[in-house]
Scaffold this active site. Sequence first.
Site, PDB file in Angstrom:
ATOM      1  N   LYS A  82       0.883  -1.171   0.000  1.00  0.00           N
ATOM      2  CA  LYS A  82       0.000   0.000   0.000  1.00  0.00           C
ATOM      3  C   LYS A  82       0.917   1.216   0.000  1.00  0.00           C
ATOM      4  O   LYS A  82       1.576   1.508   0.997  1.00  0.00           O
ATOM      5  CB  LYS A  82      -0.907   0.016   1.229  1.00  0.00           C
ATOM      6  CG  LYS A  82      -1.724   1.287   1.350  1.00  0.00           C
ATOM      7  CD  LYS A  82      -2.590   1.333   2.594  1.00  0.00           C
ATOM      8  CE  LYS A  82      -3.070   2.761   2.834  1.00  0.00           C
ATOM      9  NZ  LYS A  82      -3.915   2.867   4.031  1.00  0.00           N
ATOM     10  N   GLY A 171     -11.064   7.624   5.603  1.00  0.00           N
ATOM     11  CA  GLY A 171     -12.049   8.608   6.025  1.00  0.00           C
ATOM     12  C   GLY A 171     -13.434   8.076   6.343  1.00  0.00           C
ATOM     13  O   GLY A 171     -14.286   8.821   6.816  1.00  0.00           O
TER      14      GLY A 171
END
Lengths: 246, 67
Positions: A82, A171
């Site tokens: 990632k 988020g």
Amino acid sequence: MGSALYPSPDVMRDAIEAAGAELVTVALRRQSPQQASGSRFWELIRELNVRVLPNTAGCRTVKEAVATAQMARELFETNWIKLEVIGDDYTLQPDTAALVEAADILIKEGFEVLPYTTEDLITAQKLIDAGCRVVMPWGSYIGSGRGLVNKFALQTLRARLPDATLIVDAGLGKPSEAAHAMELGFDAVLVNSAIALSADPPTMAEAFANAVEAGRAGYEAGLMSPRDMASPSTPTLGTPFWHAGT
Amino acid sequence: MATVTVNGETTDITAEETIGAFLERSGYDRSKVATAINGLFVSRRDYDNRTLKDGDEIDIVAPMQGG
């Protein structure tokens, strides 16, 4: 699913199992020889039998991100990474130019790069051109729990990049937001804080899993188009007391 | 003698010491850490060839929770 911020390792394990997560993010940090926490954590993750996705969290330059990815590949025995290259400390907004450059280097070195990016379409296209098969735009700032701030741009990404695997990375604060991301046609969501910081992480993990399933089924079933005015769902033909022209 | 930085802390090393020898002397299990010197990754297979030099900045990392 992320592996950080849980009240205890046991809660983390229970939450990952409850979510049925297919991919669990992990990280690298400096460690002294006296500390054994790293290997204990790694043993716990290995017992879960999930695919791990090491991150380059905290990296601010291409050089740091590339070296971190190389260390992660050796330590976690996976070429999946990632990729995060952070451009601003307060928003943790990715430095998208550096991100594309780092992705290009790592892909040439045989990595499977999953880049954490913004909702910017052109950056996403450049990442795909570099060889990324997965693109992971933020919903909102990491750890903010503000959900999908720019739904229209996320919808545009899905429409313009139909063949890419798209994951909303950061988020998300509520299961309903995960469902919404899936309804937009995203392939997965990556969640950490919303589960780990809830009062009951295993139950919240299960709630997110259910939301992902529901949202995906909704997308596959084909959502109706919104309309500007009311349209009665009850048939109008045969309405009692109806008179033409009144 | 030479001076290097290990995870941000200054340390003295013996001359001609390899990163592999340094890790073992310091108590690290080389199969459970990864390293970089001066910001560049050093693979385990190079541990016994890479000699530390005065001023080298060494990072030694282990698995950690992450998001």
